[in-house]
Design an enzyme around this catalytic site. Structure first.
Site, PDB file in Angstrom:
ATOM      1  N   TRP A  28       0.858  -1.183   0.000  1.00  0.00           N
ATOM      2  CA  TRP A  28       0.000   0.000   0.000  1.00  0.00           C
ATOM      3  C   TRP A  28       0.898   1.236   0.000  1.00  0.00           C
ATOM      4  CZ3 TRP A  28      -1.984   2.568   4.925  1.00  0.00           C
ATOM      5  CH2 TRP A  28      -2.918   3.560   4.634  1.00  0.00           C
TER       6      TRP A  28
ATOM      7  N   LYS B 185     -13.733  -0.966   4.426  1.00  0.00           N
ATOM      8  CA  LYS B 185     -14.009  -1.793   3.253  1.00  0.00           C
ATOM      9  C   LYS B 185     -15.144  -2.775   3.504  1.00  0.00           C
ATOM     10  CE  LYS B 185      -9.708  -0.169   2.621  1.00  0.00           C
ATOM     11  NZ  LYS B 185      -8.957   0.580   3.647  1.00  0.00           N
TER      12      LYS B 185
ATOM     13  N   ASP C 246      -1.613  -5.782   9.285  1.00  0.00           N
ATOM     14  CA  ASP C 246      -2.540  -4.824   8.686  1.00  0.00           C
ATOM     15  C   ASP C 246      -3.711  -5.622   8.116  1.00  0.00           C
ATOM     16  OD1 ASP C 246      -3.876  -2.782   7.469  1.00  0.00           O
ATOM     17  OD2 ASP C 246      -2.170  -2.005   6.353  1.00  0.00           O
TER      18      ASP C 246
END
Length: 391
Positions: free
Chosen positions: A126, A242, A207
């Site tokens: 990311w 999300k 993460d």
């Protein structure tokens, strides 16, 4: 004073959004923006969220401060869904953060305060990972996560990085649905990674931003559970943006797992103090909506069904791409073995520019695509365009 500042380079993805909006072609395709889209190209609000927000409108008694910990009923309510039965066997505590980004930043600040100075990061990752850790004064060391040309995990590079790591180093691990490659670890690879990290006394920061969107909620937690089984201390940066579709409401949580309750209390106090310095209090509205869902069995079932529908649609797109086989120099078949919203195609910048200029296909310059931007109506055009520019 402000004259001393040099201009920062523009964000490439934000620039891509503007270019896409200015394109008048009716058959253009947006594969750049990292949000879920349904088959009609929309990013809908979950029905479960709408119902929870209505209850907030009708019954919320106050908008007074909650404190730097945020909505702890939400934070604790997520744990059974993240960890299942493991939640009852470990010492874990956390607090609410402004999205997964806030969770990663707070983890970096807390680890730095605890003495961590280096973090290992598989690339590509990311794009915001490295800037966050650098802003927290940590040294970022990188290794290759994926060979884009072969669409395969660079296992040897990972093992070499772990071999080079020093006691006390932090290792960032994507819990599932790796962003931006979609290439995850197998159960055997998770176990091997954790065994090496335990032997070398490395610290895992997981993460966990796309939980439920890969193989399903339970399967997506398997890697995290392996980490918890092998390592005495873990931090988990979790995002609801999300899997609840709450991108603009910024809902996340940071959790710490340790062996000693007194240590956990100290960790939590440091996290709260650092959160207070960073953003004072996390935004409440989205977190409150998530809490309402988690406290109501019917809404919880509705939410999980909606997240599962998202997952199945993206899985269908991956299967359709894989069925297309080869287009020019690009083999789409490996995409069926990858997970989540993103994959990274072996295309160079000239080919990506040709896709945009000649075919109205917008994607990041790195080759990352958001598979949720594809549907039955445009996937044929996309595959054909890739074949033209890479053939």
């Amino acid at each position: 004073m402000l004259d001393n500042l040099q201009p920062s380079p523009p964000d490439a993805l934000l620039a891509l959004i503007k270019l896409y909006a200015a394109d008048s072609r009716t058959d253009k395709i947006d594969l750049g923006v990292g949000v879920y889209r349904d088959n009609d190209g929309n990013t809908p609000v979950f029905a479960a969220i709408k119902a929870a927000e209505q209850r907030l409108v009708d019954h919320q008694p106050s908008k007074s401060y909650l404190g730097p910990e945020g909505d702890m009923a939400m934070v604790n309510g997520l744990l059974p869904h993240i960890l299942g039965d493991v939640n009852n066997t470990i010492k874990i505590d956390g607090l609410q953060t402004p999205g997964g980004t806030g969770a990663v930043r707070l983890a970096a600040d807390t680890l730095y305060a605890a003495g961590a100075r280096r973090i290992w990061l598989g690339t590509p990752s990311w794009p915001n990972h490295a800037p966050i850790f650098k802003a927290a004064q940590m040294e970022v060391l990188t290794y290759s996560h994926m060979d884009v040309a072969t669409q395969s995990l660079d296992w040897d590079a990972l093992l070499a990085a772990l071999d080079s790591a020093q006691t006390g180093d932090v290792v960032l691990l994507h819990g599932c649905c790796h962003n931006p490659t979609g290439v995850d670890y197998s159960a055997e690879q998770w176990a091997h990674i954790c065994a090496v990290m335990a032997q070398k006394q490395l610290f895992p920061l997981v993460d966990f931003a796309y939980h439920g969107l890969g193989q399903g909620f339970d399967a997506d937690s398997a890697g995290l559970k392996t980490v918890l089984a092998h390592l005495p201390e873990v931090m988990i940066a979790y995002s609801c943006d999300k899997n609840f579709g709450m991108y603009r409401d910024r809902v996340g949580a940071l959790y710490a797992v340790v062996q000693d309750q007194n240590v956990l209390t100290d960790v939590k106090s440091n996290m709260a103090s650092l959160a207070r310095a960073n953003w004072s209090m996390p935004p409440d509205h989205g977190g409150a909506a998530v809490r309402i869902i988690l406290e109501d069995a019917a809404l919880t079932s509705m939410w999980r069904d909606e997240a599962e529908a998202m997952r199945l649609r993206m899985r269908k797109v991956r299967d359709m791409l894989a069925a297309a086989g080869q287009a020019g120099s690009v083999d789409f078949r490996p995409l069926a073995t990858q997970n989540g919203m993103f994959s990274m195609l072996p295309l160079n910048k000239d080919q990506i520019l040709a896709l945009r200029n000649d075919h109205g296909v917008y994607m990041a310059g790195s080759g990352r695509i958001n598979v949720a931007g594809l549907s039955e109506s445009n996937i044929g055009k996309f595959v054909e365009a890739v074949g033209v520019v890479s053939g």
